[in-house]
Scaffold this motif. Structure first.
Motif, PDB file in Angstrom:
ATOM      1  N   THR A 263       0.823  -1.215   0.000  1.00 62.15           N
ATOM      2  CA  THR A 263       0.000   0.000   0.000  1.00 62.15           C
ATOM      3  C   THR A 263       0.856   1.264   0.000  1.00 62.15           C
ATOM      4  O   THR A 263       1.905   1.329   0.634  1.00 62.15           O
ATOM      5  N   ARG A 264       0.341   2.286  -0.675  1.00 60.15           N
ATOM      6  CA  ARG A 264       0.902   3.631  -0.616  1.00 60.15           C
ATOM      7  C   ARG A 264      -0.268   4.618  -0.537  1.00 60.15           C
ATOM      8  O   ARG A 264      -1.425   4.241  -0.732  1.00 60.15           O
ATOM      9  N   THR A 265       0.045   5.871  -0.282  1.00 58.51           N
ATOM     10  CA  THR A 265      -0.978   6.918  -0.217  1.00 58.51           C
ATOM     11  C   THR A 265      -0.646   8.019  -1.218  1.00 58.51           C
ATOM     12  O   THR A 265       0.506   8.182  -1.633  1.00 58.51           O
ATOM     13  N   ALA A 266      -1.678   8.776  -1.577  1.00 57.62           N
ATOM     14  CA  ALA A 266      -1.498   9.889  -2.518  1.00 57.62           C
ATOM     15  C   ALA A 266      -2.526  10.964  -2.211  1.00 57.62           C
ATOM     16  O   ALA A 266      -3.504  10.734  -1.490  1.00 57.62           O
ATOM     17  N   LEU A 267      -2.314  12.137  -2.786  1.00 56.57           N
ATOM     18  CA  LEU A 267      -3.275  13.221  -2.637  1.00 56.57           C
ATOM     19  C   LEU A 267      -4.638  12.827  -3.193  1.00 56.57           C
ATOM     20  O   LEU A 267      -4.740  12.038  -4.129  1.00 56.57           O
ATOM     21  N   ILE A 268      -5.665  13.411  -2.620  1.00 59.15           N
ATOM     22  CA  ILE A 268      -7.008  13.215  -3.151  1.00 59.15           C
ATOM     23  C   ILE A 268      -7.028  13.708  -4.600  1.00 59.15           C
ATOM     24  O   ILE A 268      -6.464  14.771  -4.906  1.00 59.15           O
ATOM     25  N   PRO A 269      -7.622  12.973  -5.528  1.00 60.02           N
ATOM     26  CA  PRO A 269      -7.634  13.422  -6.926  1.00 60.02           C
ATOM     27  C   PRO A 269      -8.394  14.742  -7.111  1.00 60.02           C
ATOM     28  O   PRO A 269      -9.327  15.062  -6.368  1.00 60.02           O
ATOM     29  N   ALA A 270      -7.984  15.482  -8.134  1.00 59.30           N
ATOM     30  CA  ALA A 270      -8.605  16.762  -8.453  1.00 59.30           C
ATOM     31  C   ALA A 270      -9.890  16.551  -9.235  1.00 59.30           C
ATOM     32  O   ALA A 270     -10.043  15.580  -9.975  1.00 59.30           O
ATOM     33  N   GLY A 271     -10.816  17.493  -9.079  1.00 61.47           N
ATOM     34  CA  GLY A 271     -12.085  17.430  -9.784  1.00 61.47           C
ATOM     35  C   GLY A 271     -12.039  18.129 -11.126  1.00 61.47           C
ATOM     36  O   GLY A 271     -10.979  18.571 -11.579  1.00 61.47           O
ATOM     37  N   PRO A 272     -13.194  18.273 -11.783  1.00 60.48           N
ATOM     38  CA  PRO A 272     -13.239  18.863 -13.134  1.00 60.48           C
ATOM     39  C   PRO A 272     -12.840  20.335 -13.177  1.00 60.48           C
ATOM     40  O   PRO A 272     -12.506  20.837 -14.256  1.00 60.48           O
ATOM     41  N   LEU A 273     -12.854  21.012 -12.048  1.00 59.39           N
ATOM     42  CA  LEU A 273     -12.430  22.411 -12.007  1.00 59.39           C
ATOM     43  C   LEU A 273     -10.935  22.543 -11.746  1.00 59.39           C
ATOM     44  O   LEU A 273     -10.411  23.660 -11.651  1.00 59.39           O
ATOM     45  N   GLY A 274     -10.247  21.410 -11.592  1.00 58.06           N
ATOM     46  CA  GLY A 274      -8.811  21.429 -11.367  1.00 58.06           C
ATOM     47  C   GLY A 274      -8.407  21.626  -9.922  1.00 58.06           C
ATOM     48  O   GLY A 274      -7.217  21.806  -9.634  1.00 58.06           O
ATOM     49  N   THR A 275      -9.354  21.579  -9.005  1.00 60.99           N
ATOM     50  CA  THR A 275      -9.065  21.803  -7.589  1.00 60.99           C
ATOM     51  C   THR A 275      -9.204  20.505  -6.803  1.00 60.99           C
ATOM     52  O   THR A 275      -9.955  19.610  -7.175  1.00 60.99           O
ATOM     53  N   GLN A 335      10.149   9.826  12.815  1.00 58.81           N
ATOM     54  CA  GLN A 335      10.628   8.445  12.845  1.00 58.81           C
ATOM     55  C   GLN A 335       9.502   7.435  13.066  1.00 58.81           C
ATOM     56  O   GLN A 335       9.654   6.254  12.740  1.00 58.81           O
ATOM     57  N   ARG A 336       8.378   7.900  13.587  1.00 59.60           N
ATOM     58  CA  ARG A 336       7.269   6.985  13.911  1.00 59.60           C
ATOM     59  C   ARG A 336       6.544   6.482  12.673  1.00 59.60           C
ATOM     60  O   ARG A 336       5.929   5.412  12.678  1.00 59.60           O
ATOM     61  N   PHE A 337       6.590   7.250  11.568  1.00 66.31           N
ATOM     62  CA  PHE A 337       5.737   6.973  10.427  1.00 66.31           C
ATOM     63  C   PHE A 337       6.539   6.731   9.145  1.00 66.31           C
ATOM     64  O   PHE A 337       7.671   7.171   9.012  1.00 66.31           O
ATOM     65  N   ARG A 338       5.902   6.049   8.202  1.00 72.17           N
ATOM     66  CA  ARG A 338       6.477   5.897   6.873  1.00 72.17           C
ATOM     67  C   ARG A 338       6.656   7.270   6.232  1.00 72.17           C
ATOM     68  O   ARG A 338       5.774   8.125   6.331  1.00 72.17           O
ATOM     69  N   LEU A 339       7.753   7.441   5.510  1.00 71.42           N
ATOM     70  CA  LEU A 339       8.042   8.732   4.889  1.00 71.42           C
ATOM     71  C   LEU A 339       6.959   9.116   3.897  1.00 71.42           C
ATOM     72  O   LEU A 339       6.504  10.265   3.875  1.00 71.42           O
ATOM     73  N   GLU A 340       6.502   8.167   3.071  1.00 72.65           N
ATOM     74  CA  GLU A 340       5.491   8.525   2.067  1.00 72.65           C
ATOM     75  C   GLU A 340       4.182   8.938   2.725  1.00 72.65           C
ATOM     76  O   GLU A 340       3.483   9.822   2.222  1.00 72.65           O
ATOM     77  N   LEU A 341       3.843   8.341   3.862  1.00 72.88           N
ATOM     78  CA  LEU A 341       2.625   8.721   4.572  1.00 72.88           C
ATOM     79  C   LEU A 341       2.751  10.127   5.129  1.00 72.88           C
ATOM     80  O   LEU A 341       1.811  10.935   5.040  1.00 72.88           O
ATOM     81  N   LEU A 342       3.899  10.436   5.692  1.00 67.94           N
ATOM     82  CA  LEU A 342       4.129  11.796   6.185  1.00 67.94           C
ATOM     83  C   LEU A 342       4.050  12.805   5.047  1.00 67.94           C
ATOM     84  O   LEU A 342       3.439  13.873   5.189  1.00 67.94           O
ATOM     85  N   GLU A 343       4.648  12.478   3.929  1.00 64.69           N
ATOM     86  CA  GLU A 343       4.640  13.411   2.791  1.00 64.69           C
ATOM     87  C   GLU A 343       3.216  13.657   2.301  1.00 64.69           C
ATOM     88  O   GLU A 343       2.838  14.807   2.014  1.00 64.69           O
ATOM     89  N   THR A 344       2.407  12.592   2.218  1.00 62.60           N
ATOM     90  CA  THR A 344       1.018  12.759   1.799  1.00 62.60           C
ATOM     91  C   THR A 344       0.228  13.573   2.816  1.00 62.60           C
ATOM     92  O   THR A 344      -0.558  14.466   2.449  1.00 62.60           O
ATOM     93  N   THR A 345       0.446  13.292   4.100  1.00 59.89           N
ATOM     94  CA  THR A 345      -0.285  14.001   5.155  1.00 59.89           C
ATOM     95  C   THR A 345       0.045  15.488   5.134  1.00 59.89           C
ATOM     96  O   THR A 345      -0.861  16.339   5.218  1.00 59.89           O
ATOM     97  N   VAL A 346       1.316  15.811   5.020  1.00 60.73           N
ATOM     98  CA  VAL A 346       1.728  17.223   4.998  1.00 60.73           C
ATOM     99  C   VAL A 346       1.188  17.917   3.754  1.00 60.73           C
ATOM    100  O   VAL A 346       0.653  19.032   3.827  1.00 60.73           O
ATOM    101  N   ALA A 347       1.310  17.263   2.593  1.00 61.04           N
ATOM    102  CA  ALA A 347       0.832  17.880   1.357  1.00 61.04           C
ATOM    103  C   ALA A 347      -0.681  18.080   1.369  1.00 61.04           C
ATOM    104  O   ALA A 347      -1.193  19.054   0.811  1.00 61.04           O
ATOM    105  N   THR A 348      -1.408  17.169   2.019  1.00 65.62           N
ATOM    106  CA  THR A 348      -2.868  17.247   2.074  1.00 65.62           C
ATOM    107  C   THR A 348      -3.342  18.455   2.872  1.00 65.62           C
ATOM    108  O   THR A 348      -4.425  18.999   2.607  1.00 65.62           O
ATOM    109  N   ARG A 349      -2.556  18.922   3.834  1.00 71.64           N
ATOM    110  CA  ARG A 349      -2.994  20.031   4.682  1.00 71.64           C
ATOM    111  C   ARG A 349      -3.291  21.291   3.875  1.00 71.64           C
ATOM    112  O   ARG A 349      -4.110  22.120   4.283  1.00 71.64           O
TER     113      ARG A 349
END
Length: 401
Positions: A263-275, A335-349
């Motif tokens: 498993t990996r995580t990613a940003l929520i996909p963008a809608g038809p308005l590009g947001t 150190q507690r979390f997977r790097l990709e999860l942290l990156e997704t969480t931070v970017a999602t904010r």
């Protein structure tokens, strides 16, 4: 001895609360009675605490929509004077969190978590079958169907492209539609005169898109699935994707196994308005206006939301979506979390904001809309008819403000 009665959800991150309360008592001399509870009793206790009658608790972990409903009714203690008296800084909380716990220019609760939607997906399957990770909602549907077809062609019939909340409730199917699909299509819930705007081309298109995804790539039990069902379906290897908060991925990673490894995580996909629209669930600690231990409750709220305490909770529970910004630069937290999860969480904010309707009716507006969406999902009526019904029933509640 002063006593503070605190209620919180019986959720992984809060199961450390009794031990924390004991330490708070040792340090302050203030006794604490802890109640951990689950839905539906949790909603009942929240409502009783902010009903305008003698509250059963002095400090409540409360849903942010119910917080605003109770604040507008005068049943929540505003925190402005307490914050000013103590010189308490809110600077470590993102503006979206402060917005979620504020109304009418006043702060009504102290943020603890900052929860939003992310895409959780089987990277191993996407790589195996050469499918690109979706970046838009249209790509999401296409990818869900493609990976579903590919896995089934290899002999796994009980496999689905997407496990997503379908059960009717403000926090279930309307969490998905109200936080991500609707805003992605430019939906407004009310017009400037306070009339609901639900039977509109924008919301019809959003709901149709969501329903197409569920019908073509979701399991047959989708109309009854809550977030626990979705994660169970995904964790058992029956689904290639789910849309849930990053915390759910963190729990999966801690449990381990082949699905977690793939498993990996990613940003929520963008809608038809590009947001992008990730939604925001930011339940704070709040004090009922009729509590007889307000100052002591405030001291406990500060203790529970202090950076060092939130860090300890996160290390123990794997709760990654904390409200405290500073923790994302704290080595122990990183150190507690997977790097990709942290990156997704931070970017999602950057995309996290409360977009479900905030009204004096709390969750009821979302419940009514969710009831009609699931009827359309079950083909009991058309999307247009469902949204026409929703607009009528929401209007019958009265003005939102």
């Amino acid at each position: 001895m002063t006593t503070v009665r605190v209620m919180q959800e019986d959720w992984g991150v809060f199961r450390n609360l009794p031990a924390v309360a004991s330490r708070f008592t040792e340090e302050t001399g203030i006794d604490v009675e802890v109640t951990l509870t689950v839905i539906p009793e949790m909603w009942e206790l929240m409502e009783r605490s902010f009903s305008g009658e003698d509250p059963p608790f002095d400090l409540v972990g409360v849903d942010d929509l119910l917080l605003v409903q109770a604040a507008r009714a005068g049943h929540v203690e505003p925190l402005g004077d307490l914050i000013a008296t103590d010189g308490y800084s809110l600077a470590d909380f993102p503006s979206s969190a402060i917005d979620a716990v504020s109304d009418g220019g006043r702060v009504w609760g102290l943020p603890y978590c900052h929860v939003s939607n992310v895409l959780i997906y089987r990277a191993d399957l996407f790589e195996r079958y050469g499918i690109t990770v979706p970046d838009t909602l249209d790509e999401l549907t296409a990818a869900a169907i493609a990976v579903q077809d590919a896995v089934r062609a290899d002999g796994r019939e009980d496999f689905y492209g997407m496990a997503i909340r379908g059960a009717p409730n403000c926090g279930l199917n309307f969490w998905i539609v109200g936080s991500t699909w609707g805003p992605s299509y430019g939906v407004r819930w009310y017009d400037d005169d306070g009339r609901p705007t639900l039977d509109t081309p924008e919301l019809r298109a959003a709901v149709e898109h969501y329903l197409e995804l569920v019908r073509r790539a979701g399991p047959p039990e989708s109309p009854t699935m809550d977030f626990m069902d979705c994660m169970e379906c995904y964790a058992k290897g029956r689904a290639a994707m789910t849309i849930e908060p990053a915390n759910e991925a963190s729990i999966l990673y801690d449990e381990g196994g082949a699905v977690a490894e793939g498993t990996r995580t990613a940003l929520i996909p963008a809608g038809p308005l590009g947001t992008r629209h990730a939604g925001l669930y930011c339940p704070p600690y709040a004090i009922p206006s009729l509590s007889r231990s307000k100052r002591a409750a405030w001291e406990l709220a500060k203790f529970l939301c202090a950076p060092e305490q939130v860090l300890d909770d996160a290390e123990r529970s794997g709760f990654v979506e904390v409200a405290r910004e500073s923790l994302f630069a704290e080595p122990r937290f990183v150190q507690r979390f997977r790097l990709e999860l942290l990156e997704t969480t931070v970017a999602t904010r950057a995309y996290a904001r409360g977009e479900r309707p905030v009204t004096r009716y709390g969750m009821e507006v979302g419940n009514l809309i969710g009831d009609e969406i699931v009827r359309a999902l079950k083909d009991e009526l058309s999307v247009e008819a469902a949204l026409r019904n929703a607009e009528r029933t929401v209007a019958a509640l009265g003005p939102p403000g």
